[in-house]
Design a protein around this motif. Structure first.
Motif, mmCIF file in Angstrom:
data_model
loop_
_atom_site.group_PDB
_atom_site.id
_atom_site.type_symbol
_atom_site.label_atom_id
_atom_site.label_comp_id
_atom_site.label_asym_id
_atom_site.label_seq_id
_atom_site.Cartn_x
_atom_site.Cartn_y
_atom_site.Cartn_z
ATOM 1 N N ASP A 96 46.410 41.530 34.585
ATOM 2 C CA ASP A 96 47.004 41.958 35.647
ATOM 3 C C ASP A 96 48.183 40.874 35.788
ATOM 4 O OD1 ASP A 96 45.412 43.823 35.655
ATOM 5 O OD2 ASP A 96 44.131 43.297 37.438
ATOM 6 N N ASP A 98 48.903 39.841 39.165
ATOM 7 C CA ASP A 98 48.703 39.111 40.166
ATOM 8 C C ASP A 98 47.933 37.568 39.822
ATOM 9 O OD1 ASP A 98 46.291 39.890 39.705
ATOM 10 O OD2 ASP A 98 45.776 41.051 41.548
ATOM 11 N N GLN A 100 45.046 37.001 38.976
ATOM 12 C CA GLN A 100 43.513 37.289 38.983
ATOM 13 C C GLN A 100 43.114 36.874 37.814
ATOM 14 O OE1 GLN A 100 42.981 40.995 41.261
ATOM 15 N NE2 GLN A 100 41.713 39.468 42.430
ATOM 16 N N ARG A 199 37.191 34.771 38.252
ATOM 17 C CA ARG A 199 38.331 35.560 38.675
ATOM 18 C C ARG A 199 38.903 35.051 39.966
ATOM 19 N NH1 ARG A 199 40.713 40.393 37.397
ATOM 20 N NH2 ARG A 199 41.138 41.761 38.998
ATOM 21 N N ARG A 202 44.008 37.181 44.393
ATOM 22 C CA ARG A 202 45.453 37.501 44.211
ATOM 23 C C ARG A 202 46.353 36.393 44.796
ATOM 24 N NH1 ARG A 202 49.084 41.557 44.295
ATOM 25 N NH2 ARG A 202 47.990 43.118 42.998
HETATM 26 MG MG MG Z 1 44.323 42.233 41.469
#
Ligand code: MG
Ligand code: UDP
Length: 317
Positions: A96, A98, A100, A199, A202
């Motif tokens: 991703d 962002d 994350q 994780r 964001r």
């Molecule tokens: Mg995300």
């Protein structure tokens, strides 16, 4: 390692202006310490916030950056597909935009790949910055999906993973419209292994996956991998038929033994009819879901359209 391998990092993005520069920096940082060649393949899924212009700018100055623009927003799963189709690397990492998915995890993935694993998926040890509702629904979904789909999709792994060229080629053969990529990468088989990561929350911007969109992905995932719901209906229908038969026998016996009591039976009769009607409606609804899928697949439309590709300028090839 004889000659340096090429690793393609596929990153689908939708309005991630504030995240992309940091993403590029961190990915470059990872590869600065490694011997592999790399390209960052950004897939623009219809951004409108200026991230497209930023990415285009990068492609002019940074040979590692490549941009594929889709003609509109096609959604995360199709953007990943577009990236995979166009990736040229010996291995492809999907992540991703962002942050994350921490780019630093790629180093651990690459080590596993060099050991000979063809799919290295990242499992979330923890998930920061997500609501308890989303975490709870995600956890339940994975458990249900594994039981229904008979595909051993790893628990708590997202789309963040590394796949070898042979898996990429296999995935390119699968052109179904309702795509659940993490299910498909698992379905193809090959040697699979996990690495753990935390994780992060964001970095900037808002999530583009509110709960209803996640629910839609979950529904797509289950109905495209499993026909169990149809089987349950058959079982349910069978159960109801057995009960109804017993009921009819009971009423017939009653009619002989105690005929005067039958006049009071209307209420229960209506209840049974309503129940049957409900079962039929549920069944038709579920069947409709599958019929609609046949319909959609039958159209054989391209899954996405590419506007441009910096490696393959306007219309060439
Ligand atoms: Mg995300
Ligand atoms: N994304 C995309 N198209 C969409 C929605 C999301 O390319 O229609 C991208 C988004 O920019 C991000 C990734 O998919 O890079 C995951 O989305 P997001 O972080 O919003 O989902 P979450 O992590 O909250 O589940």
């Amino acid at each position: 390692m004889s000659e340096a391998k090429l690793i393609t990092i596929v990153v689908p993005f939708l309005n991630e202006k504030d995240n992309l520069p940091i993403l590029l920096e961190r990915v470059a940082g990872v590869f600065a310490a490694r011997r592999e060649n790399w390209e960052l393949l950004l897939v623009d899924d219809g951004s409108t916030d200026g991230s497209t212009e930023w990415a285009l700018d990068q492609t002019r100055t940074n040979p590692h950056v490549r941009l594929v623009r889709l003609s509109r927003n096609f959604g995360h799963q199709l953007a990943i597909t577009a990236g995979m189709d166009r990736a040229t690397g010996d291995a492809v990492v999907i992540m991703d935009a962002d942050l994350q998915d921490p780019p630093e995890t790629i180093a651990a993935m690459l080590d596993k790949w060099h050991e000979g694993f063809e799919v290295v998926y990242a499992v979330r040890r923890s998930r920061a910055g997500e609501t308890w509702l989303k975490k709870f629904l995600a956890a339940s979904f994975y458990r249900v999906f594994r039981r229904l789909a008979k595909t051993n999709v790893p628990m708590d792994a997202g789309d963040f993973r590394l796949v070898d060229r042979c898996v990429v080629d296999a995935l390119r053969e699968m052109r179904e419209l309702h795509r659940f990529m993490r299910g498909l990468t698992c379905w193809v088989g090959f040697r699979q292994v996990s690495v753990e990561y935390d994780r992060a929350a964001r970095l900037a911007g808002e999530t583009k996956y509110p709960v209803w969109k996640s629910a839609r992905l979950a529904f797509d995932a289950i109905t495209s991998f499993s026909a169990s719901p149809l089987r349950w209906i058959a079982v349910l229908g069978f159960g109801v038929c057995v009960l109804a038969t017993l009921w009819v026998i009971y009423v017939m016996v009653l009619a002989i033994v105690q005929p005067q009591s039958l006049e009071k039976g209307w209420a229960s009769l209506i209840a049974v009819m309503a129940f049957m009607g409900g079962v039929q409606l549920v069944s038709i609804g579920m069947l409709g879901q599958y019929v609609s899928r046949i319909f959609e697949e039958g159209k054989r439309r391209p899954l996405y359209l590419v506007r441009s590709d910096t490696r393959d300028p306007a219309g060439a090839k």
